[in-house]
Design an enzyme around this catalytic site. Structure first.
Site, short mmCIF file in Angstrom:
data_model
loop_
_atom_site.label_atom_id
_atom_site.label_comp_id
_atom_site.label_asym_id
_atom_site.label_seq_id
_atom_site.Cartn_x
_atom_site.Cartn_y
_atom_site.Cartn_z
N HIS A 5 -4.50 24.33 -15.22
CA HIS A 5 -3.64 25.36 -15.82
C HIS A 5 -3.91 26.76 -15.28
CE1 HIS A 5 -2.07 22.94 -19.55
NE2 HIS A 5 -1.79 22.39 -18.38
N ASP A 9 0.86 -1.18 0.00
CA ASP A 9 0.00 0.00 0.00
C ASP A 9 0.91 1.23 0.00
OD1 ASP A 9 -2.78 1.16 0.58
OD2 ASP A 9 -1.51 2.08 2.10
N ILE A 10 0.63 2.17 -0.88
CA ILE A 10 1.43 3.40 -0.93
C ILE A 10 0.81 4.40 0.04
CG2 ILE A 10 2.20 5.31 -2.40
CD1 ILE A 10 3.51 2.58 -3.04
N ASP A 38 -0.13 11.54 -15.18
CA ASP A 38 -0.27 12.98 -15.37
C ASP A 38 -1.68 13.36 -14.94
OD1 ASP A 38 -0.23 15.62 -16.16
OD2 ASP A 38 0.12 15.22 -18.29
N GLU A 50 6.92 19.46 -20.41
CA GLU A 50 5.76 18.77 -21.01
C GLU A 50 4.74 19.79 -21.46
OE1 GLU A 50 1.62 17.04 -21.00
OE2 GLU A 50 2.46 18.68 -19.81
N GLU A 51 4.59 20.84 -20.64
CA GLU A 51 3.54 21.82 -20.90
C GLU A 51 3.81 22.63 -22.17
OE1 GLU A 51 0.84 21.65 -19.50
OE2 GLU A 51 1.04 20.96 -17.42
N ASP A 91 -4.89 8.68 -3.55
CA ASP A 91 -4.58 7.42 -2.85
C ASP A 91 -4.82 6.22 -3.78
OD1 ASP A 91 -4.04 5.58 -0.89
OD2 ASP A 91 -5.91 5.86 0.21
N ASP A 138 -1.91 3.74 -5.47
CA ASP A 138 -1.90 2.28 -5.23
C ASP A 138 -2.03 1.51 -6.54
OD1 ASP A 138 -1.60 2.60 -2.50
OD2 ASP A 138 -3.74 2.50 -2.07
N ASP A 141 -1.58 19.17 -11.69
CA ASP A 141 -0.92 19.04 -13.00
C ASP A 141 0.50 19.61 -12.93
OD1 ASP A 141 -0.27 18.78 -15.65
OD2 ASP A 141 -1.63 20.35 -16.36
N1 TRP Z 1 -0.69 17.90 -19.05
C1 TRP Z 1 -1.80 17.59 -19.94
C2 TRP Z 1 -2.08 18.84 -20.77
O1 TRP Z 1 -1.88 19.91 -20.27
C3 TRP Z 1 -3.03 17.23 -19.16
C4 TRP Z 1 -3.94 16.40 -19.90
C5 TRP Z 1 -4.98 16.80 -20.61
C6 TRP Z 1 -3.87 15.01 -19.99
N2 TRP Z 1 -5.60 15.73 -21.16
C7 TRP Z 1 -4.94 14.62 -20.80
C8 TRP Z 1 -3.01 14.06 -19.47
C9 TRP Z 1 -5.16 13.30 -21.08
C10 TRP Z 1 -3.24 12.73 -19.77
C11 TRP Z 1 -4.29 12.35 -20.56
O2 TRP Z 1 -2.47 18.74 -21.91
ZN ZN Z 2 0.09 17.59 -17.20
#
Ligand code: TRP
Ligand code: ZN
Ligand code: CA
Length: 441
Positions: free
Chosen positions: A290, A47-48, A204, A175-176, A305, A309, A141
């Site tokens: 965002h 369990d985390i 994510d 990523e953004e 949670d 897990d 996010d």
């Molecule tokens: N970081 C992603 C974004 O800004 C968030 C996101 C949107 C996402 N739709 C998603 C992450 C679907 C996983 C799956 O676009």
């Molecule tokens: Zn994201």
């Protein structure tokens, strides 16, 4: 059907042989199934502790607060986030690597953490993007995924888990701005190194304040592993549709690496049907997506949670076994004669004592004695009636017998119950019988 002399002769010769050897018409009862054994190499994930995941989020919030309110690419809060995660991993015994890249004229960073041991040619990888947008701290996010992956890595170290496969964790930059860090990482891997990654799991946004429980519709084994976890805790899931390719798994998927992941929803609005299913309100899954309110208050602890897990379950399960488990064998050796050009007949094997679903590599042993196997259509019928065709009608195939082992992806079928081998002879003249039907889980 156009009967040939050859065909007739073959049939007669074979029937004579059967009569002489005394094989035909035997009515032995089914052999009892072998005692079920535990799947090989499968250790249950711990369990985390969600309190630990929450503490990492509190720390990421403090980092943002101390660095102008965000953890965005090119800002001091991003590098501070990398240093924070790296220090925890180093202390736990990981081999960490920070790689730099340049994007938009500023330096970005990825962090890779390798857990020593395991088969270097079979790597299970879990990752998350660590950057936020510049408008806020990015706690859902994607502090949420980053904190969960960190805590799972620390749990691996606490358990001194030594899986058969090699474990690698990744935190991605920028990523953004378009999946930049993960793309650079995958691009940096020689083809031979990419091929060693048996799966990449992406996390994510897994603590959305008005959560849904979404599983990526990608590699079937990874997807099923997540679904099994949620089924086990009685939480319904749906397939993720808010934006396939909108996170770092796309970088891996585009390179041909099997991927999967979890998501609790972004700006899309929860439907009333989803409210019925999961609770919450018919509003955005994350109204702070965002924006500046994506702070430490923007987390649903239950979702965080459960997803932590589920992620640990997948990391443990997918790394535990190098070979498909050769679990219990169930077999029916009773002969079933197959009427010439007639109705379908079946041989049944009743499976019991196997937890959960059948494997993606269910072995179906088929032994059919027949004088012109092209006449035969052979199907596996799951306990719920789902049909898997093993062999189509192939009239020109005049060879004797069907004696082979098929591999069936039966991972959407519950293992326990009555499985049938269904055989129909669809052309006149040649005949035979089912000699044996065997399932290996
Ligand atoms: N970081 C992603 C974004 O800004 C968030 C996101 C949107 C996402 N739709 C998603 C992450 C679907 C996983 C799956 O676009
Ligand atoms: Zn994201
Ligand atoms: Ca026939």
């Amino acid at each position: 059907m156009n009967l040939s002399v050859h065909r007739r002769a073959t049939a007669l010769a074979a029937l004579t042989a059967l009569a002489v050897s005394g094989l035909a018409g035997t009515t032995a009862s089914a052999t009892p199934p072998a005692a079920p054994s535990a799947p090989s190499g499968a250790l249950a994930a711990p369990d985390i502790p969600v309190a630990n995941v929450k503490q990492h989020l509190t720390d990421l919030q403090s980092i943002a607060t101390a660095n102008g309110g965000n953890r965005a690419h090119g800002r001091t809060g991003y590098k501070a986030s990398i240093d924070f995660v790296k220090a925890k991993l180093d202390a736990a015994g990981y081999t960490t690597t920070v790689t730099q890249f340049t994007y938009n004229g500023t330096t970005g960073y990825n962090l890779i953490a390798d857990w020593p041991g395991g088969d270097p040619n079979q790597i299970v990888m879990a990752g998350s993007h660590l950057d936020s947008v510049s408008s806020g701290a990015g706690i859902n996010d994607n502090g949420s995924g980053s904190a969960a992956v960190l805590e799972i890595a620390l749990a691996v170290a606490r358990a001194n888990y030594q899986p058969n496969k090699h474990l690698r964790f990744g935190w991605w930059g920028a990523e953004e701005l378009g999946l930049i860090g993960s793309n650079r990482y995958v691009a940096s891997l020689p083809t031979a190194e990419r091929a060693k990654i048996s799966g990449y799991l992406n996390f994510d946004m897994i603590g959305s304040p008005n959560p849904g429980y979404f599983v990526y519709d990608d590699d079937p084994t990874i997807e099923q592993t997540f679904k099994d976890y949620f089924a086990g805790i009685g939480v319904p899931t749906e397939i993720e549709t808010e934006g396939d390719g909108r996170s770092d798994h796309a970088s891996f998927k585009n390179a041909g690496i099997p991927v999967g992941g979890l998501f609790t929803g972004a700006s899309r609005v929860k439907t009333s049907a989803q409210v019925q299913k999961w609770g919450g309100t018919a509003a955005a899954f994350d109204r702070c997506y965002h924006s500046s309110c994506d702070n430490i208050s923007n987390i649903n602890d239950t979702a965080l949670d459960r997803n932590s897990d589920a992620a640990a379950h997948a990391v443990w399960t997918l790394s535990g076994a190098t070979t498909p488990p050769t679990g219990p064998v169930f077999e029916n050796a009773a002969d079933v004669s197959i009427p010439d050009n007639g109705a379908a007949v079946t041989s049944t094997v009743t499976v019991s004592g196997v937890a959960g679903n059948a494997p993606a590599t269910l072995k179906v042993g088929v032994d059919i004695i027949h004088t012109w196997r092209g006449d035969l259509v052979v199907d596996l019928v799951a306990p719920d009636g789902s049909v898997y065709n093993l062999k189509p009608f192939s009239s020109g195939d005049s060879a004797d017998n069907v004696q082979t082992t098929y591999t069936v992806n039966a991972s959407t079928e519950v293992a326990n119950g009555a499985w049938k081998l269904r055989v129909q002879d669809k052309a006149a003249q040649d005949t035979g019988y089912i000699n044996n039907f065997k399932l290996t889980f």
